[in-house]
Design a protein around this motif. Structure first.
Motif, mmCIF file in Angstrom:
data_model
loop_
_atom_site.group_PDB
_atom_site.id
_atom_site.type_symbol
_atom_site.label_atom_id
_atom_site.label_comp_id
_atom_site.label_asym_id
_atom_site.label_seq_id
_atom_site.Cartn_x
_atom_site.Cartn_y
_atom_site.Cartn_z
ATOM 1 N N PHE A 13 -10.756 49.430 57.351
ATOM 2 C CA PHE A 13 -9.664 50.234 56.776
ATOM 3 C C PHE A 13 -8.642 50.655 57.831
ATOM 4 C CE2 PHE A 13 -12.401 50.971 53.102
ATOM 5 C CZ PHE A 13 -11.458 50.998 52.090
ATOM 6 N N GLY A 14 -9.131 51.175 58.954
ATOM 7 C CA GLY A 14 -8.249 51.737 59.969
ATOM 8 C C GLY A 14 -7.416 50.677 60.665
ATOM 9 N N ASP A 36 -11.212 40.910 65.258
ATOM 10 C CA ASP A 36 -12.457 41.319 64.586
ATOM 11 C C ASP A 36 -13.436 40.152 64.654
ATOM 12 O OD1 ASP A 36 -14.506 42.069 62.555
ATOM 13 O OD2 ASP A 36 -13.089 43.662 62.077
ATOM 14 N N ARG A 37 -14.706 40.474 64.775
ATOM 15 C CA ARG A 37 -15.719 39.427 64.843
ATOM 16 C C ARG A 37 -15.888 38.724 63.497
ATOM 17 N NH1 ARG A 37 -19.559 44.121 64.842
ATOM 18 N NH2 ARG A 37 -19.706 43.979 67.102
ATOM 19 N N CYS A 44 -17.086 48.624 51.366
ATOM 20 C CA CYS A 44 -18.397 49.307 51.345
ATOM 21 C C CYS A 44 -18.545 50.200 50.118
ATOM 22 C CB CYS A 44 -18.575 50.134 52.614
ATOM 23 S SG CYS A 44 -18.826 49.110 54.046
ATOM 24 N N GLY A 45 -17.444 50.765 49.647
ATOM 25 C CA GLY A 45 -17.515 51.637 48.472
ATOM 26 C C GLY A 45 -18.053 50.930 47.238
ATOM 27 N N GLU A 78 -15.491 38.256 69.145
ATOM 28 C CA GLU A 78 -16.260 39.439 69.519
ATOM 29 C C GLU A 78 -15.522 40.135 70.669
ATOM 30 O OE1 GLU A 78 -19.193 40.388 68.117
ATOM 31 O OE2 GLU A 78 -19.475 42.065 69.488
ATOM 32 N N VAL A 79 -15.275 41.415 70.533
ATOM 33 C CA VAL A 79 -14.728 42.176 71.668
ATOM 34 C C VAL A 79 -15.893 42.427 72.618
ATOM 35 C CG1 VAL A 79 -13.739 44.386 72.392
ATOM 36 C CG2 VAL A 79 -12.889 43.255 70.321
ATOM 37 N N THR A 105 -12.934 50.267 65.723
ATOM 38 C CA THR A 105 -14.154 49.462 65.662
ATOM 39 C C THR A 105 -15.253 50.100 64.798
ATOM 40 O OG1 THR A 105 -14.531 50.420 67.839
ATOM 41 C CG2 THR A 105 -13.952 48.101 67.782
ATOM 42 N N CYS A 155 -19.403 58.120 54.450
ATOM 43 C CA CYS A 155 -19.346 58.429 53.026
ATOM 44 C C CYS A 155 -20.501 59.328 52.573
ATOM 45 C CB CYS A 155 -19.330 57.149 52.201
ATOM 46 S SG CYS A 155 -18.992 57.481 50.470
ATOM 47 N N GLN A 253 -19.129 48.467 73.058
ATOM 48 C CA GLN A 253 -18.027 48.203 74.002
ATOM 49 C C GLN A 253 -17.133 49.438 74.160
ATOM 50 O OE1 GLN A 253 -18.741 46.474 71.246
ATOM 51 N NE2 GLN A 253 -19.835 44.767 72.215
ATOM 52 N N ASP A 285 -13.838 55.642 61.679
ATOM 53 C CA ASP A 285 -15.226 56.030 61.949
ATOM 54 C C ASP A 285 -15.559 56.092 63.433
ATOM 55 O OD1 ASP A 285 -15.533 56.075 59.243
ATOM 56 O OD2 ASP A 285 -16.863 54.334 59.116
ATOM 57 N N ALA A 300 -14.935 58.383 56.485
ATOM 58 C CA ALA A 300 -14.588 57.806 55.179
ATOM 59 C C ALA A 300 -13.387 56.888 55.322
ATOM 60 C CB ALA A 300 -14.267 58.923 54.184
ATOM 61 N N GLY A 301 -13.350 55.884 54.438
ATOM 62 C CA GLY A 301 -12.286 54.890 54.477
ATOM 63 C C GLY A 301 -10.908 55.513 54.336
ATOM 64 N N VAL A 302 -10.825 56.550 53.518
ATOM 65 C CA VAL A 302 -9.526 57.148 53.259
ATOM 66 C C VAL A 302 -8.939 57.751 54.541
ATOM 67 C CG1 VAL A 302 -10.556 59.323 52.445
ATOM 68 C CG2 VAL A 302 -8.284 58.699 51.690
HETATM 69 C C1 LIG Z 1 -22.303 52.250 51.210
HETATM 70 C C2 LIG Z 1 -20.984 52.816 51.620
HETATM 71 C C3 LIG Z 1 -20.142 53.381 50.669
HETATM 72 C C4 LIG Z 1 -18.906 53.903 51.058
HETATM 73 N N1 LIG Z 1 -18.077 54.429 50.105
HETATM 74 C C5 LIG Z 1 -16.886 54.948 50.469
HETATM 75 C C6 LIG Z 1 -16.002 55.498 49.498
HETATM 76 O O1 LIG Z 1 -16.287 55.484 48.297
HETATM 77 N N2 LIG Z 1 -14.829 56.035 49.933
HETATM 78 C C7 LIG Z 1 -14.481 56.052 51.256
HETATM 79 O O2 LIG Z 1 -13.378 56.549 51.607
HETATM 80 N N3 LIG Z 1 -15.303 55.529 52.209
HETATM 81 C C8 LIG Z 1 -16.480 54.986 51.847
HETATM 82 N N4 LIG Z 1 -17.315 54.458 52.800
HETATM 83 C C9 LIG Z 1 -16.964 54.597 54.226
HETATM 84 C C10 LIG Z 1 -15.960 53.547 54.684
HETATM 85 O O3 LIG Z 1 -16.423 52.245 54.369
HETATM 86 C C11 LIG Z 1 -15.756 53.677 56.177
HETATM 87 O O4 LIG Z 1 -15.479 55.010 56.502
HETATM 88 C C12 LIG Z 1 -14.599 52.808 56.628
HETATM 89 O O5 LIG Z 1 -14.933 51.450 56.456
HETATM 90 C C13 LIG Z 1 -14.223 53.073 58.086
HETATM 91 O O6 LIG Z 1 -13.178 52.242 58.453
HETATM 92 P P1 LIG Z 1 -12.980 51.818 59.984
HETATM 93 O O7 LIG Z 1 -11.768 50.964 59.986
HETATM 94 O O8 LIG Z 1 -13.025 53.003 60.855
HETATM 95 O O9 LIG Z 1 -14.286 50.967 60.345
HETATM 96 P P2 LIG Z 1 -14.905 49.683 59.647
HETATM 97 O O10 LIG Z 1 -14.427 49.525 58.257
HETATM 98 O O11 LIG Z 1 -16.366 49.760 59.872
HETATM 99 O O12 LIG Z 1 -14.298 48.474 60.484
HETATM 100 C C14 LIG Z 1 -14.655 48.252 61.818
HETATM 101 C C15 LIG Z 1 -14.441 46.774 62.128
HETATM 102 O O13 LIG Z 1 -14.570 46.580 63.534
HETATM 103 C C16 LIG Z 1 -15.235 45.375 63.757
HETATM 104 N N5 LIG Z 1 -15.885 45.433 65.072
HETATM 105 C C17 LIG Z 1 -16.665 46.438 65.554
HETATM 106 N N6 LIG Z 1 -17.064 46.155 66.798
HETATM 107 C C18 LIG Z 1 -16.523 44.951 67.116
HETATM 108 C C19 LIG Z 1 -16.586 44.114 68.267
HETATM 109 N N7 LIG Z 1 -17.285 44.470 69.368
HETATM 110 N N8 LIG Z 1 -15.930 42.925 68.237
HETATM 111 C C20 LIG Z 1 -15.220 42.551 67.140
HETATM 112 N N9 LIG Z 1 -15.129 43.299 66.032
HETATM 113 C C21 LIG Z 1 -15.779 44.489 66.026
HETATM 114 C C22 LIG Z 1 -16.238 45.254 62.611
HETATM 115 O O14 LIG Z 1 -16.585 43.903 62.370
HETATM 116 C C23 LIG Z 1 -15.469 45.891 61.451
HETATM 117 O O15 LIG Z 1 -14.816 44.922 60.638
HETATM 118 C C24 LIG Z 1 -18.531 53.883 52.428
HETATM 119 C C25 LIG Z 1 -19.385 53.303 53.384
HETATM 120 C C26 LIG Z 1 -20.590 52.773 52.990
HETATM 121 C C27 LIG Z 1 -21.462 52.107 54.024
#
Ligand SMILES: Cc1cc2nc3c(=O)[nH]c(=O)nc-3n(C[C@H](O)[C@H](O)[C@H](O)COP(=O)(O)OP(=O)(O)OC[C@H]3O[C@@H](n4cnc5c(N)ncnc54)[C@H](O)[C@@H]3O)c2cc1C
Length: 382
Positions: A13-14, A36-37, A44-45, A78-79, A105, A155, A253, A285, A300-302
């Protein structure tokens, strides 16, 4: 300023929000790269729906390759190392350089923190969710224990949502009376982060649906062969199927680059989302943002999405485009309760004092909104 190189680490999301906003704001003399890897990412939601057989994996995923159509250079790699002082990222596909960096990440899972939990079930990524779906399909009788292994976790309502959906699925399969469902959580009360109204609502609904709630209990060990789970309190519980929400931590990392503090997460300025390193921002996150009551903002994704946009606007402003933006910590979240109904939690989490959170009771309307969110995400509207 022309010719700046912006690297975004992570395509969740971020990272996606940051890359898309940067591309929209900056002219093509600047490059925007996302690493991204994974090529395919999952919403995930929707995983709680997937585990009860209401979704197929391809319906809750999208390909990061589509970013190229939006002018973002996507690198599947992969980073392996983040060299902040040199402005370099070491990846499995070579070295990339940057002038500005967005760390997005997310969180990784530390299965070793609860010995035996890797052999049990989970639904916190697509692989474990698929395996759990197959196990739940075969499950006819016995006790399901859902145990949250540590705080913070993504979440906060997700374990309860999973329990509600399991209750509905087993009821419609006619097996519910032969199945006990129990949720164990380290929190003193469920969904404490969303305030007393949300806590009471979850408590009441769990009781009405015959789902056991065991707060202030942290699982410490799982043994799937003897079907016993140990808790830090000394309690030992039997199960027929164990589902854990794993211990979360920031990516290796990110920790190795000394971006994290004693919390284990990346501290950022709660308004700009800048880290303490020049030209380096972090969102979602991976970060820790403290609320006025001293507790961390929920993962959270939002918040990852709005954070990505804020970081992007602040990088653009530093390059000379626009006025930047402030992170508001406002967001919403749907809690699907099964039977076609969901409740909605809306909050201003960074306001002075306690977060201002309201809970809309379960209705068809919020369930439909959750479906709409899923459809918009798949079509790249989010
Ligand atoms: C079961 C479940 C239900 C959920 N329901 C909700 C909901 O209803 N509403 C809501 O707002 N949130 C929900 N969430 C939470 C939401 O999915 C996360 O908060 C959100 O995905 C965070 O976004 P992000 O971009 O910070 O990280 P992520 O979405 O986790 O993305 C991180 C990315 O970084 C990549 N990455 C990490 N390390 C490396 C590396 N070393 N090399 C290359 N790539 C790498 C990963 O592959 C990944 O694609 C839920 C989560 C789960 C598990």
């Amino acid at each position: 300023m022309t010719g700046q190189r912006i690297a975004v680490l992570g395509g969740g999301f971020g990272g996606v929000a940051a890359a898309r906003v940067l591309r929209k704001l900056l002219d093509t003399s600047h490059s925007v790269m996302l690493i991204d890897r994974r090529r395919r990412t999952y919403l995930c939601g929707s995983l709680p729906w997937l585990i009860v057989g209401d979704r197929e994996a391809d319906k809750v995923s999208r390909s990061l390759g589509a970013l190229a159509q939006r002018g973002v250079q996507y690198v599947q790699a992969e980073v392996e190392g983040i060299r902040l002082a040199e402005g370099r990222i070491h990846t499995s596909a070579g070295i990339q350089t940057f002038d500005y960096l967005v760390v997005a990440t997310g969180a990784e899972y530390d299965w070793a923190a609860v010995p035996g939990s890797a052999e049990a079930h989970s639904f916190y990524n697509i692989e474990t969710a698929r395996r759990l779906r197959d196990a739940l399909r075969r499950f006819r009788s016995g006790r399901i224990v859902i145990a949250v292994a540590g705080l913070p976790y993504k979440c906060p309502p997700a374990p309860f949502e999973a329990a509600f959906l399991m209750d509905e699925a087993f009821s419609s399969r006619g097996t519910r009376r032969d199945i006990a469902i129990d949720v164990f959580t380290p929190e003193p009360a469920p969904l404490g982060v969303a305030g007393p109204e949300a806590t009471n609502s979850i408590r009441t609904t769990l009781a009405q649906r015959g789902i056991g709630l065991h707060p202030a209990e942290t699982i410490s060990q799982a043994d799937v062969s003897s079907r016993k789970a140990k808790f830090q309190s000394g309690r030992v519980e039997g199960f027929d199927l164990l589902v854990t929400v794993p211990v979360h931590r920031s990516a290796a990392q990110v920790r190795e680059a000394n971006l994290t503090n004693q919390s284990g997460w990346v501290p950022v300025n709660g308004v700009t989302l800048a880290t303490q390193h020049p030209n380096v921002y972090a969102v979602g996150d991976a970060t820790i943002v403290q609320m006025a009551n001293g507790r961390p903002l929920p993962k959270a994704g939002v918040f990852a999405s709005t954070g990505g946009e804020v970081a992007a606007r602040n990088i653009a402003a530093a390059i000379g485009v626009g006025d930047g933006a402030a992170f508001a910590g406002e967001g919403y979240c749907f809690v699907d309760q099964g039977h076609g109904k969901a409740s909605m939690i809306t909050g201003r989490f960074l306001q002075a004092g306690q977060p201002d959170v309201t809970l809309a009771p379960p209705s068809l309307r919020w369930h439909r909104k959750k479906l709409q969110f899923e459809a918009d995400w798949r079509r790249w509207r989010i």
